[in-house]
Each structure stands twice: as structure tokens, then as C-alpha cells.
Design an enzyme around this catalytic site. Structure first.
Site, short mmCIF file in Angstrom:
data_model
loop_
_atom_site.label_atom_id
_atom_site.label_comp_id
_atom_site.label_asym_id
_atom_site.label_seq_id
_atom_site.Cartn_x
_atom_site.Cartn_y
_atom_site.Cartn_z
CB SER A 1 -0.92 -0.01 1.22
OG SER A 1 -1.85 -1.07 1.11
CG HIS B 1 8.85 1.00 -2.75
ND1 HIS B 1 9.17 0.44 -3.97
CD2 HIS B 1 7.63 0.54 -2.42
CE1 HIS B 1 8.17 -0.37 -4.33
NE2 HIS B 1 7.23 -0.31 -3.42
CG HIS C 1 2.63 2.28 -4.38
ND1 HIS C 1 3.73 3.07 -4.21
CD2 HIS C 1 3.00 1.02 -3.99
CE1 HIS C 1 4.74 2.32 -3.75
NE2 HIS C 1 4.31 1.08 -3.61
#
Lengths: 340, 340
Positions: free
Chosen positions: A62, A226, A64
Site C-alpha cells: 500500500s 518506495h 501507492h
């Protein structure tokens, strides 16, 4: 009690419950489009399984959003598996998603190229194949910033994921077989390249502080979604120069012939105003036109994000007639919707 | 050369050209929906003027995107006037917009309640009325955080603007007269209340540094969309408590009877991840249900923003059957699109 100056404030309750609480919100906001399996952290197309249709399953960490849950609905994904923030979902989630959307025509796994996702989707495929569900997989690896990275062997999967989910979803909706739908997904991946730039870092809910440091005059050129390091740090520069930093490696790698029709996707990483994304799109258009390249279709907005990171990525997809038709086909999801 | 630690990096070229360059990007990205008058900084519905249809014109300072340009298209606005960032457009822009969209049935000006916008739209109305264009105006003032504010006498206009542009736009599309369309706009405004909370400040492109200071453990409760002060500063708190801080004054002011059908709009101010907005929506739903209030329709996302400000606002609209129908009617704009 003093609070660290670099703390990133967030609208959360317990950091451990951010993803399930957000998924409950998705279920409450979009009952016309999806249902949510909270136990398995899945967003599932409301009418799944659709008999005779290939089921499309994607997922990943999660953080994004709207990727992937915002792309579940008619003409795109059948299910999305949500991991913890920036953490792969587990094989059991992916297997549950696959079984929930199998309408008898098989299931396509759309996997961004991060080691955890790749391994877990592979295990999930083995699990459900043992139960008689046919599975094909496509790994997305469109990021031309770096070869290998944190969490990734080979290139990372980023913006092309959105385009691929749309095109493959349209092919499935039109009755394509599993190999045809997988073929479209691979074709979009092969014909797409992406490159991202970060102006700031971001913070996961569990840590609450930035995951990397970037000076007030620095940018990370080639950043991953990330916060993985890119090619280099540069000094902050005007938008035109930053677009050139992104576009040059994309075109070197994609190498479209002059006159090639492109889908140009300017994506915000979460914390960049739409005003700036449209300004970047304008720059991109000018620089493409200067190279005799044509924007045939476009997408501008926050579609694959890194929490509140300020930054943007550019994805170019080399279109052909089939891909234009698949892009234009109706889609009805929380984050992309037209013609339906 | 050292750079101030609090500089906010932005994708821009010349700070003076941010708005026109972004508008060029809008024109390039959405030729199927709009055309752009660069000289007047207007986003205009592609097929305007539509003969016999009331024209809807809104506008205001830039920096709140997608408001208003992202709402130009079928079923919503006919034109949006873009001022400099956080600065009202001038009367000449509003007059040009009004003339461009007048299809003979008159023009509605949708004006957020900021002193500059109100004065300038009033002058524009006089200008075009002298040329034979009938104009009605509605002033939006749904923010129940403060009575009077920086830039505003009376309440500020915020989230209800989006809902009002949608509902009034649907009435105009269905052939409503100028007074009917204006009546819908006023009705939505009267039945809506909003309240915002900021976790961070934001920076205009021309200054590049935050427009106010907020400590790492502080939030601004009742913030305006230009960073205007709210009711008070509070310590950072869990999402459930923050939703209660927003919901309590809204319900005190709106006072819907138990069982009332509501449209619940959770809006991001620009820098808050969608993950957190859905979590807030989940909280809101729970707290409304505990008060026997029903979410009949919803909207979750970044629709009226303050550049990259982290924060969110809640708007509740007390629906009736007519408003549900107008909300559900087809809309085809860059930022809101369904059924068309």
C-alpha cells in the site's frame, strides 16, 4: 514532550490499522464498483467472478494509491491485493483474490518487478493452479532509471502498470482469452518506459519520519516509488531541465521512430500540486514535438504514488492502433472512468 | 550558495509563468473536453457557447486545482477563469468568459466568497449586462469554521463549490432556465457546510516558502484554502478525534434530522495521500452512523486544494431527491466523469 522537527503528520489512528481502515473507507465510498474482503485485504470487482471473462489480479504494497484498488472495476482489474505500506502482500491474499475472480477463463497476475511481489505471486499461482485455476503472469519492469535496485533484480515496475492494467483489462472485457490478455499486458510493458524524480522524501505511517534525506536544493533523479535511490542527486533546476533529465533516458531506451504515436503519462508521486503536473505535461509536449514525436493520448494526475512524496514521473507508451482502441475502451473504476 | 531549509521545491520555470504554462498543459491534455484562451487565462468548454443553454462561469485564484478548470465540460462548468496563485482573476477575464459561453439563455456566475472575487465578478456582471448578456450570481459560503476571515467578509466558500458546480451544471445541461439553475446553486450552498484542518502549510511559487508556520505537533483547525487561520491550533491527534473536530461544528450548523440523506465529501488539500483520505471517510461514516445519519452519495479525493498543503476538509450536503438526481446525472470533465 518534544516532537522531532522532521515528523510527518498523518491522518491515522493506530499505524498498524491504516490499510484495513482505508479499505473499509473504499468499501463505503464505492459500493457501486467494488466489494472489499477485509480478512484478505482485497478490493474485488462488485460482480466478480464474471463468467467466461479472464480475471485480472494485481497488488502490492500500500501507499501507492489509487494503484491498485482504485483501478478495480469494469474494463480494468478484477481484484487488487493490498499489502502493508511498501510491503508485498502474501501468497494467501493473492490466491484468495485469484479464486474470487476466476470466471472459468483463467486469471492474469500483474506483478510489479519487486522481489517480494514476484516471489509471492509465483507461490500464489502454484497454490491456485493446484486447485484447477489457470494462471498467467506478467512482470512489469518499465523504469529505465536503474538496472537493479533496492528490492528489485532488473528494472523496477512503475507507471506502465497503470497503462497495462487499462489495456489488458479492456481486452479481457471484450472477451479475450488468457493468452491474448497476457499478450496485451506484455506488449504494453515492452513498449513503455518510465523515469521519476523526487523533490522530497515520504514517511511510512509506522515510522513517521522521512525514509531518506534530501537537501533543500537537491532532487533525486531516477527515484523509485518506495524512495529507492535513482541515478544521481542533482541540484534543483527549472521544470524544463527536469523534464529533459527524465525524457532523455526514456527516449534512448524506447527509441521510437519520428512520427511515432505516443501515450504520454505525467504522474504525480503524491505531494505535487496538479498545477505543476500540467506544467510538466506542457514541457513534455514541447520537447516531444521538438523531436517530431506526437502525443496521441495522455494521462495527467496522481495514479501511482509514494505516499506524500513531492515528485513526478513520466511514462511514454509507444502506441499502435490496437493499443489506442484498448485505451479508449470504456472503463469504470474509482480512479479512471470514461465511456461507461 | 545556501538554500533556506524551509524552501518548498516546485516543478516550475519562471514563477511568473506558472499559471499560463499549466493552462497550456491543460489545453494539450484535454482537447476533447476544453479549449484554452491563453490571453484571458480561461478554460472553456470545447463546444461553447451551447445554444439555448445557461452558461456556467466560475473562477478564482489558481492553486486549488482541479478547481475550477478541471470541472469544465459537459454537465458542469462552461468556463473557468484562472487568476494568479491565490489571487482573484480580474473583471475583464470574467467578462470574456461570460461572453464566450453565452448561448442566449444567460450566464450564472459561481463566486466563492472572497472579497476580491466578489467585487470582480460584480464588475464583470455589469460589463456584460451592458452588452446584453443576462447574468445571475451565486456566492458560495459554506465554511462554518469562522465568521469573517482574511480576504473574506462572512463565511468562506470552499468544498460546497464543487458540489454546487456539479448540481447546477446538471440542471443547465437538462435545459433549466437561468433562475432555475441559480436556484439549484443557492439550494446546494444553503444545504452544505464544510470544515478543514491543515497538518502543514503550503508555499506559493512566487515566494517559495511556507505562508504560515505550524509546529511538528500542531494542526490548524478550521483552516481556509489559502492557509487562512481557523478557529484554533490544536495538538496533533488521532484521525477519529480530528474527524470529530470537523464534524461537530458542521452538524451544529447544518442540523440535519436523523435519517437525513447526506452527500459526504472528504477532500484532500493537496499533500495528503489518498490512503489517509479513505481512512478519514471511514471515520466519517462511522461517526455519522452513530448519529443515525446516512451517507447516500460520496466523493473522496483532491478536488479543491491548497497547493501541496497536507490536510483535509469535510463537506456535508443535505440531499433531497432532486439533488440526488442532479448529482447522478452524466458529467464529462477532466476531474469528474461518469455516465458520459
Amino acid at each position: 514532550m518534544s516532537v522531532a522537527a522532521n515528523v510527518v503528520k498523518k491522518f491515522i489512528n493506530d499505524p498498524e490499522n491504516v490499510v484495513p481502515e482505508a479499505l473499509e473507507g473504499v468499501a463505503a465510498a464505492h459500493p457501486d464498483l467494488v466489494r472489499v474482503d477485509l480478512a484478505n485485504q482485497l478490493v474485488i470487482r462488485r460482480d466478480a467472478p464474471v463468467a467466461g471473462k479472464v480475471g485480472l489480479v494485481s497488488g502490492g504494497g500500500s501507499g501507492h494509491e489509487p494503484l491498485h484498488g482504485g483501478f478495480v472495476g469494469v474494463g480494468m482489474l478484477d481484484a487488487a491485493c493490498a499489502g502493508a505500506v511498501f510491503t508485498s502482500p502474501v501468497p494467501d491474499q493473492m490466491a484468495a483474490a485469484s479464486k474470487a475472480v476466476d470466471g472459468g477463463a483463467g486469471v492474469l497476475h500483474i506483478v510489479k518487478n519487486y522481489t517480494g511481489d514476484v516471489l509471492n505471486f509465483r507461490m500464489a499461482a502454484e497454490l491456485v493452479e493446484d486447485e484447477g485455476v489457470e494462471v498467467a503472469s506478467v512482470v512489469v519492469d518499465d523504469d529505465c532509471a536503474v538496472e537493479d535496485s533496492l528490492y528489485t533484480a532488473g528494472r523496477r515496475g512503475v507507471g506502465a502498470t497503470v497503462l497495462l492494467e487499462k489495456a489488458a483489462g479492456a481486452r479481457a472485457e471484450a472477451g479475450g482469452s488468457l493468452s491474448e490478455v497476457a499478450g496485451i499486458a506484455r506488449k504494453v510493458n515492452e513498449r513503455s518506459r518510465s523515469f521519476g524524480v523526487a523533490l522530497t522524501s515520504c514517511a511510512t505511517p509506522s515510522s513517521g519520519t522521512p525514509i531518506f534525506d534530501l537537501g533543500p536544493d537537491e532532487i533525486e533523479v531516477g527515484v523509485g516509488i518506495h524512495g529507492e535511490p535513482g541515478r544521481r542527486r542533482e541540484k534543483m533546476a527549472p521544470a524544463a531541465e527536469i523534464v529533459e533529465m527524465m525524457l532523455t533516458p526514456i527516449l534512448e531506451d524506447l527509441d521510437p521512430a519520428p512520427g511515432s504515436p505516443l501515450l504520454a503519462f505525467v504522474n504525480g508521486l503524491g505531494g505535487t500540486p496538479l498545477l505543476e503536473l500540467y506544467l510538466l505535461f506542457n514541457e513534455l509536449k514541447k520537447q516531444l514535438e521538438a523531436r517530431s514525436l506526437t502525443i496521441e493520448r495522455s494521462l495527467v494526475g496522481n495514479y501511482i504514488t509514494s505516499l506524500e512524496m513531492a515528485g513526478a514521473s513520466i511514462t511514454l507508451l509507444h502506441l499502435d492502433e490496437q493499443l489506442v482502441q484498448l485505451w479508449d475502451a470504456p472503463v469504470k473504476t474509482a480512479a479512471l472512468r470514461w465511456g461507461a
